[in-house]
Design a protein around this motif. Structure first.
Motif, PDB file in Angstrom:
ATOM      1  N   LYS B 133     -20.187 -28.324 -83.960  1.00  0.00           N
ATOM      2  CA  LYS B 133     -19.932 -28.092 -82.528  1.00  0.00           C
ATOM      3  C   LYS B 133     -21.167 -28.397 -81.679  1.00  0.00           C
ATOM      4  O   LYS B 133     -21.058 -28.927 -80.579  1.00  0.00           O
ATOM      5  CB  LYS B 133     -19.484 -26.643 -82.293  1.00  0.00           C
ATOM      6  N   SER B 138     -17.483 -35.853 -83.021  1.00  0.00           N
ATOM      7  CA  SER B 138     -16.130 -35.308 -83.006  1.00  0.00           C
ATOM      8  C   SER B 138     -15.774 -34.961 -84.443  1.00  0.00           C
ATOM      9  O   SER B 138     -16.109 -35.709 -85.357  1.00  0.00           O
ATOM     10  CB  SER B 138     -15.121 -36.355 -82.518  1.00  0.00           C
ATOM     11  N   ASP B 167      -9.727 -20.774 -83.369  1.00  0.00           N
ATOM     12  CA  ASP B 167     -10.362 -20.225 -82.170  1.00  0.00           C
ATOM     13  C   ASP B 167     -11.598 -21.023 -81.749  1.00  0.00           C
ATOM     14  O   ASP B 167     -12.063 -20.893 -80.612  1.00  0.00           O
ATOM     15  CB  ASP B 167     -10.752 -18.759 -82.398  1.00  0.00           C
ATOM     16  N   LEU B 168     -12.124 -21.789 -82.685  1.00  0.00           N
ATOM     17  CA  LEU B 168     -13.316 -22.575 -82.369  1.00  0.00           C
ATOM     18  C   LEU B 168     -12.973 -23.969 -81.850  1.00  0.00           C
ATOM     19  O   LEU B 168     -13.854 -24.758 -81.503  1.00  0.00           O
ATOM     20  CB  LEU B 168     -14.215 -22.693 -83.613  1.00  0.00           C
ATOM     21  N   GLU B 169     -11.679 -24.270 -81.827  1.00  0.00           N
ATOM     22  CA  GLU B 169     -11.259 -25.607 -81.374  1.00  0.00           C
ATOM     23  C   GLU B 169     -11.709 -25.901 -79.952  1.00  0.00           C
ATOM     24  O   GLU B 169     -11.706 -25.007 -79.090  1.00  0.00           O
ATOM     25  CB  GLU B 169      -9.730 -25.717 -81.424  1.00  0.00           C
ATOM     26  N   ASP B 170     -12.090 -27.124 -79.725  1.00  0.00           N
ATOM     27  CA  ASP B 170     -12.326 -27.601 -78.365  1.00  0.00           C
ATOM     28  C   ASP B 170     -12.033 -29.094 -78.336  1.00  0.00           C
ATOM     29  O   ASP B 170     -11.451 -29.637 -79.281  1.00  0.00           O
ATOM     30  CB  ASP B 170     -13.744 -27.261 -77.893  1.00  0.00           C
ATOM     31  N   LYS B 171     -12.458 -29.740 -77.288  1.00  0.00           N
ATOM     32  CA  LYS B 171     -12.178 -31.165 -77.118  1.00  0.00           C
ATOM     33  C   LYS B 171     -12.735 -31.993 -78.287  1.00  0.00           C
ATOM     34  O   LYS B 171     -12.190 -33.019 -78.662  1.00  0.00           O
ATOM     35  CB  LYS B 171     -12.866 -31.622 -75.816  1.00  0.00           C
ATOM     36  N   LYS B 172     -13.848 -31.542 -78.829  1.00  0.00           N
ATOM     37  CA  LYS B 172     -14.548 -32.288 -79.877  1.00  0.00           C
ATOM     38  C   LYS B 172     -14.204 -31.830 -81.286  1.00  0.00           C
ATOM     39  O   LYS B 172     -14.511 -32.510 -82.257  1.00  0.00           O
ATOM     40  CB  LYS B 172     -16.060 -32.141 -79.690  1.00  0.00           C
ATOM     41  N   LYS B 174     -11.273 -30.249 -83.913  1.00  0.00           N
ATOM     42  CA  LYS B 174      -9.880 -29.894 -84.186  1.00  0.00           C
ATOM     43  C   LYS B 174      -9.785 -29.190 -85.534  1.00  0.00           C
ATOM     44  O   LYS B 174     -10.429 -29.594 -86.510  1.00  0.00           O
ATOM     45  CB  LYS B 174      -9.016 -31.161 -84.249  1.00  0.00           C
TER      46      LYS B 174
END
Lengths: 409, 409
Positions: B133, B138, B167-172, B174
């Motif tokens: 992260k 990515s 819960d740690l997912e974001d744009k970068k 998955k």
């Protein structure tokens, strides 16, 4: 002056390819004694002694076939087929030879850094000879003959060039001869070069059956080479210069010859090399083979023929690295044998067998061999069963290099 | 803010694997336009523009299968057979996981330096997630399930862990799921993990038929694995967990799944993957395959089955380098196809096909794709016909890397 070095792992590179733990070597110019490190230090308490933890001590490598003169090349030659490559070398080779002294210096430095102490250098113009003499490397320089038609004048000039090389011989540099390949050397010319080798007691080297095109031509006067002579050499010889592979092999009967490549040699051809040629050695250059013909040497076949194999880098004319360690890794990737067995063949191919091919008194840790020794450090100790393989996978740059007992790195 | 970059050679990495000369890209976060560099600068005269001579501009690579958690390993695992390796991982794997943060950081840095912009990371302990992260990469993180007997408790714990990852997912980043392998995951457990993937619309990954031992076991409940469960896992299951390879494949019917390795998958098995699995992708890790089973993926077979292949590094648990460029070179050395054709498969396997496998909108230079772009400089210009191959041979470290349009290197 004698000294002792030892390491947590020692590769003797003898016939049995022994790996010993906590072993050491007493040496001056030559290896005096090999044994358990502690025992050696007790036996010779007055000698300077150094032990390398998490390290491998082994003979300096022998890179038995390389072309320093092409060290300038990066991407001027075409890869993917032998014929495409050969065409591009004929078209662009001249430019590569220009101003190549710096590149040769780098190539020599790459040898030393990868733990190489001796090289077999194929030379057309002797550009590298003085650089080799100034370097700590031992070298056998094979002056190479190329010529697909008879020319007494060319032969005389070649003999004069060979005399020039001979005059440069010393303890570290030996003059030798190379017959380029069956498709490029007319038979009477080849026989003259071979006679010159016999008269001067020189080693010989030849590229041999490194492509399907060459095999097709030599055996049947067919295929891509049909147009080669006219197109590239403006010569009107449209038949093979030899009556098959055996005709070529038999010329080398009473010689010491390195046959380089051989991927397209049949078992019969390899057996003929073994039976006809007095001292015959095979050299394989796996990366070069991948780039040109795409075919690797058949190791089962060479074993059946009873011939030993050395692994060498070839030149930057068909490689991306002159590190022999990179080449040994390419060897592991391009051959399909069980990996631990293959690792032993690789190691001996870069040490013991290379030394025998170049007729040098090194490549093995044994009393009376020249003290050409290298040490590679790792952050951890390898387990004995995996040691040769893990060494080949992880070794990048030599930590300590002794050549003729003298510390070079 | 939009800008323009161009290079003497541009690899679009589209289906036709086009190579264009003096081309360029207008981009912000995404690629806006692709065209002749000069024309682009004339069309957008107000934009910052930079042209790279003697360079290759291409999509940032996708390394679709790696295990960052094993980045500490150098020589703790045994190579030369799959069974030997698996045994050593079970014996020594725990120690490798300890204090691996620094090694993971180095591994991430190795990705970026080799021009990788996206990774598929198999994770057992989520040790790498925060490091990923914080990095510009990515990542699709595949939380991996392992368990050869049924345990509801284990499944619950796994689901909780997956929620933690989700819960740690974001744009970068998955979240995704991995079913370790047919020999290590009990069928009801596998079905539960697959259901979890369907419910959460997650990608799946699984190691598949990477050794003869695995094939023998899955198909016939025979061979080395007969003693595996008792010896290593103290479990008394002496029959394969599946009724053959098809039984395993069929579980993945309505999923998007990356099948990793597959060297021992028959043509029939590959065809079944193609016909049964909704979105199926093959991943090959050539260096790892050489070290363990010694068998490379049969590319003719994958072509006949109509499946695309991505090339990935695997982890340092079975490799000596996490540079995807080193891996692509290993791919060229371990496969026997005509070299120029193989080079295209390698390039698309590290770009376009990797992106499709990870369901990412990159891996190709085309308008509307994410602007994940890399530039590699060379001292000379490659000829167009040889460009992909020469690039793969000579590229060592990226000169410029843009991820999502942002300059990272």
């Amino acid at each position: 002056m004698q000294e002792i070095i030892g390491a947590s792992l020692v590769f003797l590179c003898n016939e049995k390819c022994e790996v010993l733990e906590d072993y050491g070597v007493v040496f001056d110019e030559k290896i005096v004694e090999v044994g358990d490190y502690k025992s050696l230090t007790l036996k010779y308490p007055h000698l300077k002694a150094q032990f390398f933890e998490n390290s491998v001590l082994l003979p300096a490598f022998i890179n038995a076939h390389t072309h320093f003169e092409f060290s300038n090349n990066k991407a001027s030659f075409d890869y993917g087929s032998f014929s495409g490559w050969l065409g591009s070398v004929l078209n662009n080779g001249g430019a590569i030879l220009e101003n190549c002294q710096g590149a040769i210096q780098n190539a020599i430095s790459a040898q030393l850094k990868s733990g190489v102490g001796s090289v077999g250098a194929i030379s057309n113009h002797l550009i590298e000879v003085n650089l080799l003499k100034e370097s700590p490397l031992s070298a056998v320089v094979f002056l190479e003959f190329l010529g697909s038609s008879y020319s007494l004048e060319k032969l005389k000039a070649f003999e004069a060039k060979f005399k020039e090389l001979k005059d440069l011989e010393d303890k570290k540099l030996k003059a030798a001869l190379a017959v380029h390949a069956p498709y490029s050397v007319q038979k009477d010319m080849a026989l003259s070069v071979i006679q010159l080798a016999k008269d001067s007691q020189s080693l010989l080297s030849t590229h041999f059956l490194e492509s399907f095109e060459e095999l097709e031509w030599v055996e049947n006067s067919k295929g891509w080479f049909e147009n080669f002579y006219q197109h590239f050499l403006k010569e009107s010889n449209f038949k093979s210069l030899y009556k098959g592979a055996n005709d070529y092999i038999d010329m080398f009967e009473d010689t010491h010859t390195l046959f380089v490549h051989n991927q397209f040699a049949s078992l019969e051809a390899l057996k003929r090399i073994k039976s006809q040629v007095k001292n015959a050695f095979l050299i394989t250059c796996p990366f070069s083979n991948r780039l040109l013909s795409g075919q690797a040497l058949d190791l089962e076949r060479t074993k059946e023929a009873g011939l030993s194999v050395s692994v060498a880098t070839d030149g930057l004319s068909s490689n991306i690295s002159l590190s022999l360690l990179d080449e040994l890794r390419a060897f592991l990737l391009t051959h399909n044998m069980p990996l631990l067995e293959l690792a032993k063949i690789a190691l001996l191919g870069a040490t013991r067998h290379g030394a025998k091919a170049l007729a040098l008194n090194n490549g093995e840790i044994e009393a009376n061999k020249r003290a050409d020794l290298s040490v590679f450090g790792f952050g951890e100790k390898f387990i004995k069963e995996q040691a040769i393989l893990q060494f080949l996978l992880h070794a990048k740059e030599v930590e300590r290099l002794f050549l003729g007992g003298k510390r070079v790195i």
